[in-house]
Design an enzyme around this catalytic site. Structure first.
Site, PDB file in Angstrom:
ATOM      1  CG  ASP A 273      -3.951   6.659  -3.017  1.00 52.44           C
ATOM      2  OD1 ASP A 273      -4.372   5.488  -2.986  1.00 52.44           O
ATOM      3  OD2 ASP A 273      -2.914   7.024  -2.426  1.00 52.44           O
ATOM      4  CG  ASP A 274      -6.370  11.476  -3.241  1.00 48.92           C
ATOM      5  OD1 ASP A 274      -6.233  11.004  -2.101  1.00 48.92           O
ATOM      6  OD2 ASP A 274      -5.500  12.162  -3.804  1.00 48.92           O
TER       7      ASP A 274
ATOM      8  CG  HIS B 276      -5.304  12.261   2.104  1.00 45.51           C
ATOM      9  ND1 HIS B 276      -5.048  12.137   0.761  1.00 45.51           N
ATOM     10  CD2 HIS B 276      -5.604  13.581   2.319  1.00 45.51           C
ATOM     11  CE1 HIS B 276      -5.197  13.324   0.173  1.00 45.51           C
ATOM     12  NE2 HIS B 276      -5.522  14.207   1.106  1.00 45.51           N
TER      13      HIS B 276
END
Length: 319
Positions: free
Chosen positions: A13-14, A134
């Site tokens: 993620d991110d 998110h």
């Protein structure tokens, strides 16, 4: 109990948050420790992330962001119910408070999610292979309906439902964090019917809450995968308990899909990074590198091989 072939999606993620996060995620991908990434299109290093993804053929989805940093929709950048008095998104807990108080305009939520899908397509040259949220904003009340409609409008088939089978037994998780996780799971359970109604799919099993940061270890990942798979197969006869990707329970051998949510990388060094307001404590933490090193551990890699666990991406699951 049926036998299982396990397909494991290890999502970083991110992606796009900062150059050091990008570096760590790509390092994991090239080592075969991450098989899929989720891109923050409002991340300060998103252009670098997209270039790396194209260079190394890294499968990407969209990490829809309504909680950290700045919006990408031009009309929402100055005045919007999505922004706090400093002109940024309300934050992980702030968006939940604003939502509970009825302060968020859902038409603006749709504007921003649509703008993020369009920006992803402009940057990557294709639509996201999957789309999640998110800080799990996509399963929040009201937002879940808008999120589902955007996915249906664009024909984005896959998402993430963060319901982890063994979470109640994970006594190593700090109580305040566990309380947040339990809230995420409650929201996720209430989201299942909404996503099914829109023909959205997700892997059979989700893992990631119990293995984040300092709680990630080879033992915890192995245990989570093995226990969740066994539990899932034991329930295979009760179709009401299974995700939308499930198939007929009378097969002797079935494919079980699992997503492992991860956040590997090298810690952000301020002021570089973030989504418009600098990197947060989470991204600056040593725990990012701890995840990187754990995911690359040869013991874990060997476990995948000996158990015939195949790493793949959302794009490999088909429609």
């Amino acid at each position: 109990m049926p036998k299982a072939t396990v397909k494991l999606i290890v999502t970083g993620d991110d992606f796009g948050y900062c150059p050091r996060r990008n570096q760590g995620i790509v390092e994991c991908f090239l080592a075969g420790a991450v098989s899929n990434v989720s891109l923050l299109v409002n991340g300060s290093a998103v252009s670098d992330a997209v270039q790396l993804a194209k260079r190394y053929s890294i499968p990407m989805g969209l990490h829809a962001n309504l909680s950290e940093g700045s919006p990408v929709c031009p009309s929402l950048k100055e005045t919007s119910s999505l922004l706090n008095d400093k002109g940024f998104f309300h934050g992980k807990m702030g968006i939940r408070t604003a939502l509970a108080e009825g302060l968020l305009n859902m038409s603006e939520v749709k504007q921003e999610l649509t703008a993020q899908v369009e920006l992803f397509r402009e940057l990557a040259g294709h639509l996201p292979h999957h789309m999640d949220g998110h800080q799990h904003v996509h399963v929040l009340p009201e937002i879940r309906h808008i999120f589902a409609q955007v996915l249906k409008d664009y024909g984005i088939t896959y998402t993430r439902i963060p319901i982890e089978p063994d979470l109640p037994r994970c006594d190593w998780i700090d109580p305040p964090l566990m309380a947040f996780y339990q809230g995420v799971e409650k929201d996720s359970l209430n989201t299942v019917a909404v996503f099914r109604k829109h023909s959205i799919r997700w892997p059979d099993i989700y893992i990631g809450l119990s293995t984040m940061g300092k709680n990630m270890s080879v033992t915890n990942i192995r245990g989570a995968i093995d226990n969740a798979t066994t539990s899932y197969l034991a329930k295979v006869g009760d179709s009401s308990t299974l995700p939308s990707s499930s198939v007929s329970p009378d097969q002797e051998t079935r494919t079980v899909t699992i997503e492992l949510m991860t956040h590997p990388g090298y810690p952000s060094i301020p002021p570089v990074g973030g989504c418009g307001e600098g990197p947060d404590d989470f991204s600056q933490s040593w725990e990012r590198q701890h995840e990187l090193e754990t995911l690359k551990n040869t013991e874990l890699q060997n476990h995948y091989k000996t158990q015939n666990i195949e790493l793949c991406a959302f794009k490999d699951l088909g429609l």
